[in-house]
Every structure is written in C-alpha cells, then in structure tokens.
Design a protein around this motif. Sequence first.
Motif, PDB file in Angstrom:
ATOM      1  N   GLN A  31      20.317 -18.484  25.223  1.00 12.70           N
ATOM      2  CA  GLN A  31      21.381 -19.412  24.849  1.00 12.70           C
ATOM      3  C   GLN A  31      20.986 -20.854  25.142  1.00 12.70           C
ATOM      4  N   LEU A  45      29.429 -26.743  33.066  1.00 14.74           N
ATOM      5  CA  LEU A  45      28.363 -25.910  32.492  1.00 14.74           C
ATOM      6  C   LEU A  45      28.818 -25.393  31.137  1.00 14.74           C
ATOM      7  N   GLN A  52      31.839 -22.897  30.288  1.00 11.97           N
ATOM      8  CA  GLN A  52      31.808 -21.752  31.198  1.00 11.97           C
ATOM      9  C   GLN A  52      32.566 -22.051  32.470  1.00 11.97           C
ATOM     10  N   TYR A  61      39.513 -19.241  38.372  1.00 14.35           N
ATOM     11  CA  TYR A  61      38.824 -18.098  37.767  1.00 14.35           C
ATOM     12  C   TYR A  61      38.045 -17.304  38.822  1.00 14.35           C
ATOM     13  N   ILE A  82      28.059  -8.749  37.483  1.00 12.27           N
ATOM     14  CA  ILE A  82      27.275  -8.810  36.248  1.00 12.27           C
ATOM     15  C   ILE A  82      27.614 -10.124  35.557  1.00 12.27           C
ATOM     16  N   GLY A  85      26.281 -16.287  36.413  1.00 12.50           N
ATOM     17  CA  GLY A  85      25.080 -16.980  36.904  1.00 12.50           C
ATOM     18  C   GLY A  85      25.346 -18.283  37.623  1.00 12.50           C
ATOM     19  N   ASP A  86      26.538 -18.843  37.452  1.00 14.53           N
ATOM     20  CA  ASP A  86      26.865 -20.090  38.160  1.00 14.53           C
ATOM     21  C   ASP A  86      27.051 -19.869  39.653  1.00 14.53           C
ATOM     22  N   GLU A 106      22.156 -11.190  36.622  1.00 14.99           N
ATOM     23  CA  GLU A 106      22.370 -12.215  35.587  1.00 14.99           C
ATOM     24  C   GLU A 106      21.166 -12.143  34.644  1.00 14.99           C
ATOM     25  N   ASP A 108      20.070 -14.386  32.531  1.00 17.40           N
ATOM     26  CA  ASP A 108      19.403 -15.645  32.163  1.00 17.40           C
ATOM     27  C   ASP A 108      18.995 -16.459  33.398  1.00 17.40           C
ATOM     28  N   ASP A 136      18.254  -9.662  35.034  1.00 15.14           N
ATOM     29  CA  ASP A 136      18.169  -8.429  34.237  1.00 15.14           C
ATOM     30  C   ASP A 136      19.440  -8.279  33.413  1.00 15.14           C
ATOM     31  N   ASP A 155      31.600 -10.709  35.077  1.00 14.38           N
ATOM     32  CA  ASP A 155      31.857 -12.150  34.921  1.00 14.38           C
ATOM     33  C   ASP A 155      31.006 -12.628  33.751  1.00 14.38           C
TER      34      ASP A 155
HETATM   35  N1  SAM Z   1      31.737 -17.786  35.955  1.00 11.61           N
HETATM   36  C1  SAM Z   1      31.895 -18.268  34.624  1.00 11.61           C
HETATM   37  C2  SAM Z   1      33.189 -18.936  34.454  1.00 11.61           C
HETATM   38  O1  SAM Z   1      33.646 -19.600  35.358  1.00 11.61           O
HETATM   39  O2  SAM Z   1      33.725 -18.810  33.373  1.00 11.61           O
HETATM   40  C3  SAM Z   1      31.743 -17.170  33.606  1.00 11.61           C
HETATM   41  C4  SAM Z   1      30.634 -17.294  32.781  1.00 11.61           C
HETATM   42  S1  SAM Z   1      29.084 -16.854  33.497  1.00 11.61           S
HETATM   43  C5  SAM Z   1      28.178 -18.319  33.329  1.00 11.61           C
HETATM   44  C6  SAM Z   1      28.565 -15.731  32.263  1.00 11.61           C
HETATM   45  C7  SAM Z   1      27.134 -15.268  32.392  1.00 11.61           C
HETATM   46  O3  SAM Z   1      27.005 -13.961  31.837  1.00 11.61           O
HETATM   47  C8  SAM Z   1      26.130 -16.136  31.647  1.00 11.61           C
HETATM   48  O4  SAM Z   1      25.354 -16.841  32.571  1.00 11.61           O
HETATM   49  C9  SAM Z   1      25.311 -15.136  30.812  1.00 11.61           C
HETATM   50  O5  SAM Z   1      23.930 -15.421  30.817  1.00 11.61           O
HETATM   51  C10 SAM Z   1      25.638 -13.825  31.522  1.00 11.61           C
HETATM   52  N2  SAM Z   1      25.454 -12.613  30.716  1.00 11.61           N
HETATM   53  C11 SAM Z   1      25.794 -12.417  29.417  1.00 11.61           C
HETATM   54  N3  SAM Z   1      25.447 -11.174  29.032  1.00 11.61           N
HETATM   55  C12 SAM Z   1      24.882 -10.564  30.116  1.00 11.61           C
HETATM   56  C13 SAM Z   1      24.335  -9.273  30.346  1.00 11.61           C
HETATM   57  N4  SAM Z   1      24.283  -8.350  29.375  1.00 11.61           N
HETATM   58  N5  SAM Z   1      23.859  -8.989  31.584  1.00 11.61           N
HETATM   59  C14 SAM Z   1      23.904  -9.911  32.589  1.00 11.61           C
HETATM   60  N6  SAM Z   1      24.406 -11.145  32.413  1.00 11.61           N
HETATM   61  C15 SAM Z   1      24.899 -11.478  31.200  1.00 11.61           C
END
Ligand code: SAM
Length: 279
Positions: A31, A45, A52, A61, A82, A85-86, A106, A108, A136, A155
């Motif tokens: 992404q 972010l 996000q 949240y 899961i 990542g933040d 996470e 990414d 992963d 998440d």
């Molecule tokens: N904590 C955030 C918020 O406040 O809204 C939620 C978004 S968080 C950044 C979502 C994460 O899910 C992203 O970093 C994305 O890379 C990750 N993600 C998406 N699909 C995934 C998967 N299949 N396995 C692990 N992580 C995944």
Amino acid sequence: MEVWFTEDQTKHLRIGCRVREVLFSGQSPFQKVAVLDTVEFGRMLTLDNVIQTNIKDEFVYHEMITHVGLNTHPNPKKVLVIGGGDGGAVREIVKHKGIEKVVHVEIDQMVIDVAKKFFPELSSGFEDPRVEILVDDGIKHVKENKGVYDMIIVDSTDPVGPAVGLFGEEFYRSVFDALTEDGLFVAQTESPFFNSSLITQVTTTISGIYPLNRLFWAVVPTYPGGYWTFTMGSKKHDPLTVELNQGKIAALKTKWYSPEVHRSAFVLQPFVKELLPHK
Ligand code: SAM
C-alpha cells in the motif's frame, strides 16, 4: 499555498483535512503509506489515502478494540493482534499486568517502521519485553496456530487488498481454532451508516461458529460517519454479564473506556439492531 488531504470515504462523500506538512510518503509492497502533520488532528497515518489513525482521536478506537475484550475474559494471558501496525492496540494491551505474551502480526514492515519513527505515542508498547512482532499475513498465522490465544484482536484496514480475507468465514473459523477453549476475538467492523451490509455479514457468519456474538460501538471522528462498530465472538464469556473490576479498570488510565462505557457500548440504536439477524 494551503495544502489539503482528501479521503474519498464513499463514492459520494469526502473528508478533508488541512495539512501543515507531509512528513513521509512511500510505497510498500502492499500500500501507499503516508504521514501527514494536519492542523486539526495532529500527525495522521494514511494507507492508500485512507485515514488509519491520528494523534487526536486514536485513543477511542485503540481503547475500545482492546479493553472491552480484555475485561470480558477473566484472565487473559496470551493475546494476538492482527494488523494494527501503528502500535496503538499493543500499547493498550501491555497496560494489563496479567498479560504474559502479545504476538503482533502485521503484514507491512513499512507501517511498523513509520509508527516507530513518527508515532512514538502509539508505538511505545513495541518496546515491552512481552511483545513479539512478526511481519507476516495474519490469515496464515491463525491457520498455523491452534488453541493458543485467550484473545485475538483484528485491527485491520478496510475490507480491500490484503485485508479482504480478514472478514471471511474461513478466517473466523481459523480464529476460533486459534483461541483457547474460553477465548474470544474482537474485530473492527466498520460503519452502520456506510457499510451496513458488512456488519450483517460478519454477525451472520460468526453466529454459525461462536456460541456468543456481540456488536458494540464508539465514536471515531475521522472514520466515515464518525460512528464505528466492533464485533466480538466469544466461546464462553459474555461482555454483557461480566462483573467488571473497577480498580483494575481505573489503573488502565484510559480516556474513553470505563466500566460505564463498557456497558453503554452494547446499547444499540434500533437502526443498528435491525442490521443483526438475531436481534
Ligand atoms: N489501528 C488503526 C486505526 O486506528 O484505525 C487500524 C488500522 S491498522 C494501521 C491496519 C493494518 O492492518 C495495516 O497496517 C495493514 O498493513 C494491516 N493488515 C492488512 N491486512 C493484513 C493481513 N492480512 N495480515 C496482517 N496485517 C494486515
């Protein structure tokens, strides 16, 4: 010149924030990752131009996706996150003294790196010795781990790209198998105003797998509609009848979550109740 970030929240609805500075912009294998310094929300972010998290409203949240479940389970020791990542969810989980292990999966690496550099307030929990970070796919991780976790937190990003599978039946079955015999999961499940079919779909799916399912909500100003839902699937413990430990909750030093909010979050308005097949 004024700089504005605009997110298309639906095909016909946009949210805009005035930006002081673009602090980071990069393309990961999954992404487009950006960090903006916004006037109204502070650092923000975005992934593929979708908000996000941000410094101003993130606590709502992150407290709700973690503490509702962690206070429903009587003795959670091992938790899986899961996505997320933040780091906001992990930060809240490690506030619980009884937690022995947090596995954070996470997909990414770039999101983790950016969180560490630009969002120290969110990613501080990554330094806790109980936390293990795995870069992963969360779908693969739950398939490979059986009967391990007391709580699983999904998440995720919206149901597009690598997150699509995080809303499907096969995934919820793997989550069930990855939980201990009295485990539970909580997932973010979008807006009842703009993605109501997803809420119906998730509840319908998990009601065939988990003895207990519950929908709850909170207010997140930067998400479409501002009204956001979470879904819990539980093998045994019910968030509605659990006796809440006031002292333990006070020690979490939360800004949104409280024993009263725990109860009121499950009070659903008639239009939301109608989305649920069994209510
Ligand atoms: N904590 C955030 C918020 O406040 O809204 C939620 C978004 S968080 C950044 C979502 C994460 O899910 C992203 O970093 C994305 O890379 C990750 N993600 C998406 N699909 C995934 C998967 N299949 N396995 C692990 N992580 C995944």
